[in-house]
Design a protein around this motif. Structure first.
Motif, PDB file in Angstrom:
ATOM      1  N   ALA A   3     -21.291 -35.835   3.170  1.00  0.00           N
ATOM      2  CA  ALA A   3     -21.908 -35.576   4.476  1.00  0.00           C
ATOM      3  C   ALA A   3     -23.429 -35.662   4.378  1.00  0.00           C
ATOM      4  O   ALA A   3     -24.086 -36.172   5.298  1.00  0.00           O
ATOM      5  CB  ALA A   3     -21.481 -34.213   5.001  1.00  0.00           C
ATOM      6  N   THR A   4     -23.992 -35.202   3.270  1.00  0.00           N
ATOM      7  CA  THR A   4     -25.447 -35.277   3.083  1.00  0.00           C
ATOM      8  C   THR A   4     -25.889 -36.729   2.991  1.00  0.00           C
ATOM      9  O   THR A   4     -26.909 -37.107   3.566  1.00  0.00           O
ATOM     10  CB  THR A   4     -25.865 -34.501   1.814  1.00  0.00           C
ATOM     11  N   LEU A   7     -25.681 -38.243   6.494  1.00  0.00           N
ATOM     12  CA  LEU A   7     -26.789 -37.727   7.295  1.00  0.00           C
ATOM     13  C   LEU A   7     -28.114 -38.356   6.861  1.00  0.00           C
ATOM     14  O   LEU A   7     -28.951 -38.704   7.695  1.00  0.00           O
ATOM     15  CB  LEU A   7     -26.841 -36.204   7.190  1.00  0.00           C
ATOM     16  N   GLY A  66     -31.273 -31.974  10.438  1.00  0.00           N
ATOM     17  CA  GLY A  66     -29.932 -31.739   9.892  1.00  0.00           C
ATOM     18  C   GLY A  66     -29.885 -31.992   8.399  1.00  0.00           C
ATOM     19  O   GLY A  66     -29.278 -31.221   7.641  1.00  0.00           O
ATOM     20  N   LEU A  67     -30.555 -33.049   7.958  1.00  0.00           N
ATOM     21  CA  LEU A  67     -30.619 -33.353   6.533  1.00  0.00           C
ATOM     22  C   LEU A  67     -31.354 -32.238   5.781  1.00  0.00           C
ATOM     23  O   LEU A  67     -30.920 -31.817   4.704  1.00  0.00           O
ATOM     24  CB  LEU A  67     -31.297 -34.699   6.307  1.00  0.00           C
ATOM     25  N   LEU A  69     -31.486 -29.125   6.569  1.00  0.00           N
ATOM     26  CA  LEU A  69     -30.573 -27.988   6.469  1.00  0.00           C
ATOM     27  C   LEU A  69     -29.562 -28.176   5.345  1.00  0.00           C
ATOM     28  O   LEU A  69     -29.237 -27.238   4.626  1.00  0.00           O
ATOM     29  CB  LEU A  69     -29.845 -27.769   7.792  1.00  0.00           C
ATOM     30  N   ARG A  70     -29.091 -29.406   5.172  1.00  0.00           N
ATOM     31  CA  ARG A  70     -28.117 -29.686   4.105  1.00  0.00           C
ATOM     32  C   ARG A  70     -28.766 -29.640   2.723  1.00  0.00           C
ATOM     33  O   ARG A  70     -28.077 -29.447   1.739  1.00  0.00           O
ATOM     34  CB  ARG A  70     -27.480 -31.068   4.300  1.00  0.00           C
ATOM     35  N   GLN A  71     -30.088 -29.836   2.662  1.00  0.00           N
ATOM     36  CA  GLN A  71     -30.777 -29.923   1.370  1.00  0.00           C
ATOM     37  C   GLN A  71     -31.554 -28.655   1.039  1.00  0.00           C
ATOM     38  O   GLN A  71     -32.458 -28.692   0.215  1.00  0.00           O
ATOM     39  CB  GLN A  71     -31.729 -31.129   1.369  1.00  0.00           C
ATOM     40  N   ARG A  72     -31.178 -27.546   1.596  1.00  0.00           N
ATOM     41  CA  ARG A  72     -31.972 -26.332   1.396  1.00  0.00           C
ATOM     42  C   ARG A  72     -31.654 -25.595   0.100  1.00  0.00           C
ATOM     43  O   ARG A  72     -32.303 -24.610  -0.214  1.00  0.00           O
ATOM     44  CB  ARG A  72     -31.868 -25.414   2.602  1.00  0.00           C
ATOM     45  N   GLU A  76     -31.707 -29.728  -4.619  1.00  0.00           N
ATOM     46  CA  GLU A  76     -32.232 -30.440  -3.455  1.00  0.00           C
ATOM     47  C   GLU A  76     -33.473 -29.710  -2.930  1.00  0.00           C
ATOM     48  O   GLU A  76     -33.680 -28.531  -3.218  1.00  0.00           O
ATOM     49  CB  GLU A  76     -31.169 -30.475  -2.345  1.00  0.00           C
ATOM     50  N   PRO A  78     -35.653 -29.526   0.946  1.00  0.00           N
ATOM     51  CA  PRO A  78     -35.713 -30.005   2.324  1.00  0.00           C
ATOM     52  C   PRO A  78     -37.086 -30.573   2.711  1.00  0.00           C
ATOM     53  O   PRO A  78     -37.230 -31.097   3.807  1.00  0.00           O
ATOM     54  CB  PRO A  78     -35.401 -28.750   3.139  1.00  0.00           C
TER      55      PRO A  78
END
Length: 159
Positions: A3-4, A7, A66-67, A69-72, A76, A78
């Motif tokens: 999903a990352t 996105l 959104g990306l 948020l996924r990489q926090r 990773e 953000p």
């Protein structure tokens, strides 16, 4: 993880699509600043319907956020995705501070009032600034989509 990646791909694609009209304006700037009144008004008619392109930076901002948020979570980060979103938002701020008022004053370039040359300069240079900001956003979105850099000595290890 999948999903990352999806996105990240969307963030890059949407930011690249936002760069298309901005880049076109930037490349046309020298020629358009040299145009006389009638030629400039005719050239501006080519942009009828381009308002729909405004959806790309908005969608790109959402994808970058959104990306982010996924990489926090480490490893990773953000930051690149947040930078991309911030640069795109700055481009929208430039649009509403300088481009949009020129559009209003000229009725979307269907009429040229007194002092139209100043409005032309405002409109053209604001689009140039937007192109530079959007290019920076694209670089940041690509960096975000690539994920964290390899750390020295981390090759060959299983996490």
């Amino acid at each position: 993880m999948r999903a990352t990646r999806i996105l990240g791909g969307c963030a890059v694609l949407l930011t690249a699509l936002a760069l298309v009209p901005a880049g076109a304006h930037l490349l046309a700037l020298p020629n358009k600043l040299a145009m006389g009144r009638d030629a400039y008004l005719a050239a501006q008619g080519a942009y009828a319907g381009w308002a729909w392109a405004g959806a790309f930076p908005i969608a790109a901002i959402l994808a970058c956020l959104g990306l982010a948020l996924r990489q926090r979570r480490p490893p990773e980060t953000p930051r690149p995705a947040l930078l991309a979103a911030l640069l795109l938002a700055a481009g929208l701020a430039v649009f509403f501070a300088w481009t949009f008022p020129a559009n209003l004053a000229t009725r979307n370039w269907t009429t040229l009032p007194e002092g139209w040359e100043a409005l032309r300069a405002q409109w053209e240079w604001s689009h140039a600034a937007n192109a530079v900001l959007t290019l920076g956003a694209l670089v940041a979105a690509i960096r975000a989509a690539l994920g964290p850099p390899d750390r020295p000595g981390a090759r060959g290890r299983l996490a």
